[in-house]
Design a protein around this motif. Structure first.
Motif, PDB file in Angstrom:
ATOM      1  N   VAL A   8       0.841  -1.193   0.000  1.00 26.23           N
ATOM      2  CA  VAL A   8       0.000   0.000   0.000  1.00 26.23           C
ATOM      3  C   VAL A   8       0.880   1.249   0.000  1.00 26.23           C
ATOM      4  N   GLY A   9       0.617   2.163  -0.926  1.00 18.78           N
ATOM      5  CA  GLY A   9       1.407   3.399  -1.014  1.00 18.78           C
ATOM      6  C   GLY A   9       2.705   3.147  -1.767  1.00 18.78           C
ATOM      7  N   GLN A  10       3.506   4.225  -1.868  1.00 18.40           N
ATOM      8  CA  GLN A  10       4.723   4.145  -2.671  1.00 18.40           C
ATOM      9  C   GLN A  10       5.750   3.165  -2.101  1.00 18.40           C
ATOM     10  N   ALA A  11       6.092   3.355  -0.816  1.00 18.51           N
ATOM     11  CA  ALA A  11       7.076   2.470  -0.201  1.00 18.51           C
ATOM     12  C   ALA A  11       6.541   1.031  -0.185  1.00 18.51           C
ATOM     13  N   GLY A  12       5.254   0.893   0.120  1.00 22.07           N
ATOM     14  CA  GLY A  12       4.643  -0.442   0.151  1.00 22.07           C
ATOM     15  C   GLY A  12       4.794  -1.161  -1.177  1.00 22.07           C
ATOM     16  N   GLY A  13       4.572  -0.429  -2.275  1.00 17.25           N
ATOM     17  CA  GLY A  13       4.694  -1.018  -3.605  1.00 17.25           C
ATOM     18  C   GLY A  13       6.139  -1.396  -3.922  1.00 17.25           C
ATOM     19  N   LYS A  14       7.077  -0.495  -3.575  1.00 14.59           N
ATOM     20  CA  LYS A  14       8.477  -0.758  -3.916  1.00 14.59           C
ATOM     21  C   LYS A  14       9.044  -1.929  -3.106  1.00 14.59           C
ATOM     22  N   VAL A  15       8.684  -1.981  -1.836  1.00 12.50           N
ATOM     23  CA  VAL A  15       9.191  -3.074  -0.994  1.00 12.50           C
ATOM     24  C   VAL A  15       8.549  -4.404  -1.415  1.00 12.50           C
ATOM     25  N   GLY A 105       4.066   8.146   5.408  1.00 15.59           N
ATOM     26  CA  GLY A 105       3.427   8.880   4.316  1.00 15.59           C
ATOM     27  C   GLY A 105       1.928   9.050   4.516  1.00 15.59           C
ATOM     28  N   GLY A 106       1.173   8.983   3.412  1.00 16.48           N
ATOM     29  CA  GLY A 106      -0.269   9.201   3.497  1.00 16.48           C
ATOM     30  C   GLY A 106      -1.081   7.966   3.168  1.00 16.48           C
ATOM     31  N   THR A 107      -0.931   7.461   1.935  1.00 16.23           N
ATOM     32  CA  THR A 107      -1.772   6.350   1.498  1.00 16.23           C
ATOM     33  C   THR A 107      -1.484   5.073   2.286  1.00 16.23           C
ATOM     34  N   GLY A 108      -0.203   4.720   2.412  1.00 10.85           N
ATOM     35  CA  GLY A 108       0.170   3.496   3.136  1.00 10.85           C
ATOM     36  C   GLY A 108      -0.109   3.652   4.625  1.00 10.85           C
ATOM     37  N   SER A 109       0.273   4.797   5.169  1.00 17.31           N
ATOM     38  CA  SER A 109       0.116   5.072   6.599  1.00 17.31           C
ATOM     39  C   SER A 109      -1.347   4.991   7.036  1.00 17.31           C
ATOM     40  N   GLY A 137      15.810  11.633  10.647  1.00 17.63           N
ATOM     41  CA  GLY A 137      16.003  12.881   9.909  1.00 17.63           C
ATOM     42  C   GLY A 137      14.784  13.309   9.101  1.00 17.63           C
ATOM     43  N   GLU A 138      13.782  12.453   9.004  1.00 16.61           N
ATOM     44  CA  GLU A 138      12.597  12.822   8.218  1.00 16.61           C
ATOM     45  C   GLU A 138      11.728  13.777   9.050  1.00 16.61           C
ATOM     46  N   GLY A 139      10.937  14.592   8.356  1.00 18.69           N
ATOM     47  CA  GLY A 139      10.234  15.696   9.024  1.00 18.69           C
ATOM     48  C   GLY A 139       9.156  15.305  10.022  1.00 18.69           C
ATOM     49  N   ASP A 164      13.056  -0.015  10.652  1.00 18.18           N
ATOM     50  CA  ASP A 164      13.406   1.385  10.849  1.00 18.18           C
ATOM     51  C   ASP A 164      14.238   1.834   9.646  1.00 18.18           C
ATOM     52  N   ASN A 165      13.824   2.916   9.003  1.00 18.72           N
ATOM     53  CA  ASN A 165      14.585   3.377   7.837  1.00 18.72           C
ATOM     54  C   ASN A 165      16.006   3.809   8.190  1.00 18.72           C
ATOM     55  N   ASP A 166      16.297   3.954   9.496  1.00 22.49           N
ATOM     56  CA  ASP A 166      17.668   4.256   9.902  1.00 22.49           C
ATOM     57  C   ASP A 166      18.495   2.988  10.096  1.00 22.49           C
ATOM     58  N   GLY A 178      19.495   5.715   0.122  1.00 23.94           N
ATOM     59  CA  GLY A 178      19.615   4.393   0.723  1.00 23.94           C
ATOM     60  C   GLY A 178      18.437   3.469   0.447  1.00 23.94           C
ATOM     61  N   PHE A 179      17.342   3.972  -0.133  1.00 25.33           N
ATOM     62  CA  PHE A 179      16.143   3.144  -0.300  1.00 25.33           C
ATOM     63  C   PHE A 179      16.431   1.823  -1.012  1.00 25.33           C
ATOM     64  N   GLY A 180      17.239   1.917  -2.074  1.00 26.52           N
ATOM     65  CA  GLY A 180      17.547   0.703  -2.840  1.00 26.52           C
ATOM     66  C   GLY A 180      18.165  -0.357  -1.943  1.00 26.52           C
ATOM     67  N   ILE A 182      18.182  -0.429   1.390  1.00 23.27           N
ATOM     68  CA  ILE A 182      17.269  -0.801   2.494  1.00 23.27           C
ATOM     69  C   ILE A 182      16.258  -1.833   1.987  1.00 23.27           C
ATOM     70  N   ASN A 183      15.702  -1.559   0.807  1.00 22.69           N
ATOM     71  CA  ASN A 183      14.694  -2.475   0.263  1.00 22.69           C
ATOM     72  C   ASN A 183      15.289  -3.855  -0.022  1.00 22.69           C
ATOM     73  N   ALA A 184      16.543  -3.875  -0.475  1.00 25.25           N
ATOM     74  CA  ALA A 184      17.188  -5.165  -0.723  1.00 25.25           C
ATOM     75  C   ALA A 184      17.412  -5.915   0.588  1.00 25.25           C
TER      76      ALA A 184
HETATM   77  P1  GDP Z   1       2.462   7.028   0.486  1.00 27.03           P
HETATM   78  O1  GDP Z   1       2.689   6.674  -0.954  1.00 27.03           O
HETATM   79  O2  GDP Z   1       1.561   8.204   0.669  1.00 27.03           O
HETATM   80  O3  GDP Z   1       2.007   5.878   1.295  1.00 27.03           O
HETATM   81  O4  GDP Z   1       3.846   7.487   1.080  1.00 27.03           O
HETATM   82  P2  GDP Z   1       5.272   6.772   1.029  1.00 27.03           P
HETATM   83  O5  GDP Z   1       5.098   5.324   0.802  1.00 27.03           O
HETATM   84  O6  GDP Z   1       6.175   7.510   0.110  1.00 27.03           O
HETATM   85  O7  GDP Z   1       5.706   6.941   2.540  1.00 27.03           O
HETATM   86  C1  GDP Z   1       6.671   7.822   2.946  1.00 27.03           C
HETATM   87  C2  GDP Z   1       7.560   7.111   3.921  1.00 27.03           C
HETATM   88  O8  GDP Z   1       8.066   5.937   3.307  1.00 27.03           O
HETATM   89  C3  GDP Z   1       8.754   7.930   4.300  1.00 27.03           C
HETATM   90  O9  GDP Z   1       9.055   7.676   5.668  1.00 27.03           O
HETATM   91  C4  GDP Z   1       9.863   7.426   3.395  1.00 27.03           C
HETATM   92  O10 GDP Z   1      11.111   7.525   3.991  1.00 27.03           O
HETATM   93  C5  GDP Z   1       9.473   5.972   3.201  1.00 27.03           C
HETATM   94  N1  GDP Z   1       9.817   5.423   1.879  1.00 27.03           N
HETATM   95  C6  GDP Z   1       9.422   5.870   0.663  1.00 27.03           C
HETATM   96  N2  GDP Z   1       9.906   5.066  -0.316  1.00 27.03           N
HETATM   97  C7  GDP Z   1      10.623   4.082   0.310  1.00 27.03           C
HETATM   98  C8  GDP Z   1      11.359   2.943  -0.143  1.00 27.03           C
HETATM   99  O11 GDP Z   1      11.462   2.633  -1.330  1.00 27.03           O
HETATM  100  N3  GDP Z   1      11.930   2.166   0.838  1.00 27.03           N
HETATM  101  C9  GDP Z   1      11.846   2.450   2.143  1.00 27.03           C
HETATM  102  N4  GDP Z   1      12.453   1.642   2.997  1.00 27.03           N
HETATM  103  N5  GDP Z   1      11.160   3.503   2.606  1.00 27.03           N
HETATM  104  C10 GDP Z   1      10.563   4.309   1.706  1.00 27.03           C
END
Ligand code: GDP
Length: 362
Positions: A8-15, A105-109, A137-139, A164-166, A178-180, A182-184
């Motif tokens: 769900v959401g961007q990170a959800g899809g990429k992971v 984020g928004g959609t996944g969160s 470090g994120e806002g 934890d993204n850290d 670092g996303f690449g 971290i995701n790996a």
């Molecule tokens: P959404 O699409 O609204 O759900 O938002 P995102 O999925 O972009 O969520 C933002 C959060 O996800 C932030 O804390 C980002 O640091 C994290 N994030 C975004 N893309 C990735 C990714 O590819 N890998 C990881 N590990 N975290 C990500």
């Protein structure tokens, strides 16, 4: 563990993508279905599996812009469609469902807790969440979103495996860069865990049963996953220290939630060529995990894998009382206060400029 993933959401899809690729490359076949869900059309396009666009009537495919309340609303509004897309994938073979999302984020969160609740209502198999915490470090908005999402998700899902993204980004590298990697890292660890209960073709039966994973996560709440590997000798007697040291590294430096050590339950999986796994090493490592986590429920097993290395995978269940989670929840609460203060300042600025005695320039 035959698993259906919902990103769900961007990170959800990429992971989810990284997990699907890893499972495929390794030939495990433990991921039996994957679906991507997002309110932002552009983020769905690169995904190699089926997707559903939610909230089209409200945000026109442009995403919810970090508003996780709106993220929850659009998921609720289109829950029937998402559940419909999933019903053909969650077959009788499925042993677990994992909802994957970035919590900041928004959609996944906002969407992940709503979806987890819907899935729990309909399916008997465990519904887990794989949740990604924003780095320090994120806002402020990310911290607030993640705090609220985590609280809800821990209630709705059977367990929230936190990353934890850290945790694994190297110094000097921004979180985005670092996303690449971290995701790996996530894909390798979670991919191995899901495959641990599977019979791997050509190397015999695995001795870790899926039920061991499920029982370790049974305490609910929050879970974490550690991993480390090292070069192995062909002689198991020479690998006693290899097994104990990779286990120590997995828990002390390789976990998805740094410093989360105290746990209700744990599962230690040692992966490698069966003939090279030292029984004495495994026994010692297991005892060490018991002492370190303070848990009396440390399960264990081997994962036969063709490799010149030995790896240790440590799953911790019930880590919500760990310092790391407490620190994060405090950070999120402080961020809520900061956001409130910013709003109060904005309000008073607005009042200041509403002074009618002074004309504006244009
Ligand atoms: P959404 O699409 O609204 O759900 O938002 P995102 O999925 O972009 O969520 C933002 C959060 O996800 C932030 O804390 C980002 O640091 C994290 N994030 C975004 N893309 C990735 C990714 O590819 N890998 C990881 N590990 N975290 C990500």
């Amino acid at each position: 563990m035959k698993t259906v993933l919902v990103g769900v959401g961007q990170a959800g899809g990429k992971v989810t993508s990284a997990l699907v690729d890893f499972d495929h490359e390794m030939g495990f076949g433990s991921i039996i279905g994957a679906l991507g869900v997002n309110s932002a059309k552009a983020d769905l396009q690169p995904l190699q599996f089926d997707t559903v666009l939610v909230g089209q009537d409200r945000v026109k495919g442009h995403g919810v812009g970090g508003d996780n309340e709106l993220g929850a609303e659009v998921m609720q509004g289109d829950a029937r469609e998402v559940m419909g897309e999933l019903s053909g994938r969650i077959t009788a073979e499925a042993e677990a469902i994992v909802v994957v999302a970035g919590l900041g984020g928004g959609t996944g969160s906002g969407g992940a807790p709503v979806l987890a609740k819907e899935l729990k209502r309909v399916y008997d198999v465990p519904v887990y969440a794989l949740g990604i915490l924003p780095g320090r470090g994120e806002g402020t908005m990310y911290q607030v979103n993640a705090g609220r999402s985590l609280k809800t998700l821990a209630r709705e899902a059977d367990s929230v495996l936190l990353v934890d993204n850290d945790a694994w980004h190297s110094s000097g590298e921004s979180v985005e860069e670092g996303f690449g990697s971290i995701n790996a890292n996530i894909a390798r660890r979670v991919g191995l865990l899901l495959a641990a209960g599977e019979a791997v073709e050509g190397v015999g039966e695995s001795v870790v049963d899926t039920s061991e994973v499920i029982n370790t996560l049974r305490s609910g709440g929050i879970s974490a996953l550690g991993y480390a590997s090292a070069e192995a000798s062909e002689d198991p007697d020479e690998n006693i220290n290899v097994v104990t040291s990779v286990t120590r590294n997995a828990l002390l430096t390789g976990t998805s939630l740094p410093n989360a050590v105290e746990a209700d339950s744990a599962l230690l999986v040692v992966a490698g060529e069966p003939e090279t796994i030292s029984r004495k090493g495994v026994e010692r490592a297991r005892k060490w995990v018991e002492e370190e986590t303070g848990s009396m429920q440390v399960r264990g097993g081997d994962f036969p894998l063709e490799s010149g290395r030995l790896a240790s995978l440590v799953l911790l269940g019930g880590v919500e009382r760990s310092g790391r989670v407490e620190e994060f929840m405090e950070r999120a609460a402080a961020a809520v206060e900061e956001a409130d203060e910013q709003e109060a300042t904005r309000d008073s600025e607005e009042k200041l400029f509403q002074n009618d005695d002074l004309d504006g320039l244009i």
